[in-house]
Design an enzyme around this catalytic site. Structure first.
Site, PDB file in Angstrom:
ATOM      1  N   GLY A  17      24.501  38.949  41.335  1.00 30.03           N
ATOM      2  CA  GLY A  17      25.870  39.417  41.503  1.00 30.03           C
ATOM      3  C   GLY A  17      26.100  40.675  40.687  1.00 30.03           C
ATOM      4  O   GLY A  17      27.102  40.800  39.990  1.00 30.03           O
ATOM      5  N   SER A  41      26.763  43.811  41.574  1.00 27.46           N
ATOM      6  CA  SER A  41      27.438  44.966  42.179  1.00 27.46           C
ATOM      7  C   SER A  41      28.933  45.044  41.915  1.00 27.46           C
ATOM      8  O   SER A  41      29.582  45.992  42.349  1.00 27.46           O
ATOM      9  CB  SER A  41      27.209  44.967  43.697  1.00 27.46           C
ATOM     10  OG  SER A  41      27.762  43.807  44.296  1.00 27.46           O
ATOM     11  N   GLY A  87      32.501  43.489  39.239  1.00 31.70           N
ATOM     12  CA  GLY A  87      33.054  42.682  38.168  1.00 31.70           C
ATOM     13  C   GLY A  87      32.171  42.596  36.937  1.00 31.70           C
ATOM     14  O   GLY A  87      31.588  43.577  36.477  1.00 31.70           O
ATOM     15  N   TYR A 109      44.358  27.627  38.835  1.00 28.27           N
ATOM     16  CA  TYR A 109      42.993  28.025  38.477  1.00 28.27           C
ATOM     17  C   TYR A 109      42.274  26.885  37.756  1.00 28.27           C
ATOM     18  O   TYR A 109      41.546  26.124  38.381  1.00 28.27           O
ATOM     19  CB  TYR A 109      42.993  29.307  37.625  1.00 28.27           C
ATOM     20  CG  TYR A 109      41.602  29.903  37.544  1.00 28.27           C
ATOM     21  CD1 TYR A 109      41.164  30.802  38.507  1.00 28.27           C
ATOM     22  CD2 TYR A 109      40.709  29.512  36.556  1.00 28.27           C
ATOM     23  CE1 TYR A 109      39.868  31.305  38.471  1.00 28.27           C
ATOM     24  CE2 TYR A 109      39.423  30.006  36.510  1.00 28.27           C
ATOM     25  CZ  TYR A 109      39.000  30.905  37.471  1.00 28.27           C
ATOM     26  OH  TYR A 109      37.708  31.384  37.434  1.00 28.27           O
ATOM     27  N   VAL A 124      40.515  42.832  36.142  1.00 30.88           N
ATOM     28  CA  VAL A 124      40.845  43.168  37.522  1.00 30.88           C
ATOM     29  C   VAL A 124      39.537  43.238  38.292  1.00 30.88           C
ATOM     30  O   VAL A 124      38.738  44.156  38.102  1.00 30.88           O
ATOM     31  CB  VAL A 124      41.603  44.496  37.618  1.00 30.88           C
ATOM     32  CG1 VAL A 124      41.996  44.776  39.074  1.00 30.88           C
ATOM     33  CG2 VAL A 124      42.847  44.472  36.743  1.00 30.88           C
TER      34      VAL A 124
END
Length: 400
Positions: A49, A51, A53, A238, A279
């Protein structure tokens, strides 16, 4: 070549196209914000992962400060002629250029990391080019996962458990931010199980076992999976919801890995890493998280809100032993103390109590959030010529 004039296309909170130059500029900006240093050690890392955040931030910080070698894995879409490539595709190309210019040995694989074929292919590349892995960073965020054993497709959902969730949310679909209200019905047992199957720790564990079976765990091997706890303000949707059930499974997986013989034999360790608010493409899709983050930014300002790059730098320093590990009672690495500080949360709760009125005093934070979301896709980024045609058909990087 596909040189064309493009403009942002937004549907609700989703932006469905990306600007290649803007996406590249966001990577350059993050790269430049990470101080360069070298300690002589060049550990082998596998970033799942990479790419977007925290995965992207961890990759860049690892390259910039620790000279990591290895492989980044992501699942991105190319330019189709009708639609641009995904922002992660363009970010990967920019990262590859920066890494090559700085002399780093890093390869990028575009594949569904959940699949058995992906694991086999990545293990082959590791055997051929790098050898055993020092670090496996697991930062996958996906809406669905196909079970490699059964072929069943699991779809994750963002829902509360037990009771419906009603809360204010930030509507950033127009030019000016506004308050809307969201109501989400509780998730079912089936939906919760599916969310755990996608976002829990099962695939993480499979990756570790595949590497172990191929003798690709280095002595002292460390693996870390990114997670989030967050505030009591957002807990119902959440941490106490379907996503929270998946995160609990992820954290149990870390405990199971630490108890397993395959890690003990290598004096290895497994952590979940509790990052702070950010974000990201994933977080912008979660109801009320956008408003919470805008309020948090208002309270903390420019200097108090920790970027993903700053948090990733802290993580590497802890994992590499430059600074002591900050662990909670459950053995999780904590990067979120700045967010959950009691005085900070008191101010966020005060804003949350009257969101419509608070938006007026927090408009700068709301605009900041909107700008950051658009920047994720390469839009509204400084020093980008949006009035000029851009080359959108950029190849996936190959090893030079």
């Amino acid at each position: 070549m596909s040189l064309r004039q493009i403009e942002p296309k937004q549907r609700g909170f989703l932006i469905v196209n990306a600007h290649p130059d803007g996406a590249a500029r966001t990577v350059h900006r993050m790269w430049e914000a990470i101080p360069a240093r070298s300690d002589g050690r060049r550990p082998v890392a596998l970033i799942l992962g990479h790419s977007a955040g925290y995965g992207l931030a961890t990759l860049l910080a690892g390259l910039r400060q620790h000279g990591i070698r290895g492989i980044g894995v992501a699942f991105e879409t190319p330019d189709t002629g009708r639609r641009t490539a995904s922002a992660g595709w363009y970010r990967t190309a920019a990262t590859a250029d920066l890494a090559a210019a700085d002399g780093h040995d890093i390869r990028f694989v575009n594949t569904d990391a959940f699949s058995i074929d992906a694991k086999s292919h990545v293990a082959d590349l590791l055997e051929e080019h790098y050898g055993p892995v020092d670090y496996l960073i697991y930062s996958l965020a996906a809406p669905r996962r196909t079970d490699p054993a059964t072929g069943e497709v699991h779809h994750s959902v963002i829902k509360p458990l037990g009771a419906a969730y009603e809360a204010p949310a930030l509507d950033f679909s127009a030019s000016e931010p506004a308050i809307s209200w969201t109501r989400i019905e509780p998730g079912t047992v089936t939906e919760t199980r599916a969310t755990v199957a996608v976002m829990g720790g099962e695939d993480w564990s499979v990756w570790v076992h595949v590497l172990a079976a191929r003798r690709l765990l280095a002595p002292g091997f460390t693996t870390a999976a990114l997670t989030y706890v967050g505030s009591e303000v957002t807990a119902p949707v959440y941490r106490q919801g379907t996503i929270g059930a998946a995160k609990e499974h992820l954290e149990q997986t870390a405990r199971d890995l630490n108890d397993s013989l395959l890690l003990k034999e290598n004096e290895g360790r497994a952590f979940t890493v509790v990052a702070g608010a950010a974000v990201t493409q994933a977080s912008s899709a979660i109801p009320s998280i956008a408003l919470y983050t805008a309020f948090l930014r208002t309270v903390l300002g420019d200097n108090g809100f920790r970027t993903t790059a700053q948090q990733a730098t802290d993580l590497w320093d802890q994992l590499e032993g430059r600074t002591p590990l900050v662990l909670d009672n459950e053995g999780r690495v904590r990067l979120d103390g700045w967010e959950l500080d009691g005085r900070v949360q008191d101010q966020v709760r005060a804003l949350w109590a009257d969101p419509q009125r608070s938006l007026e005093s927090s408009r700068a934070g709301a605009h900041w959030f909107m700008g950051e979301v658009r920047a994720l896709y390469g839009w509204n980024v400084d020093d980008v010529a949006y009035d000029q045609p851009a080359e959108t058909d950029i190849p996936w990087p190959t090893q030079r």
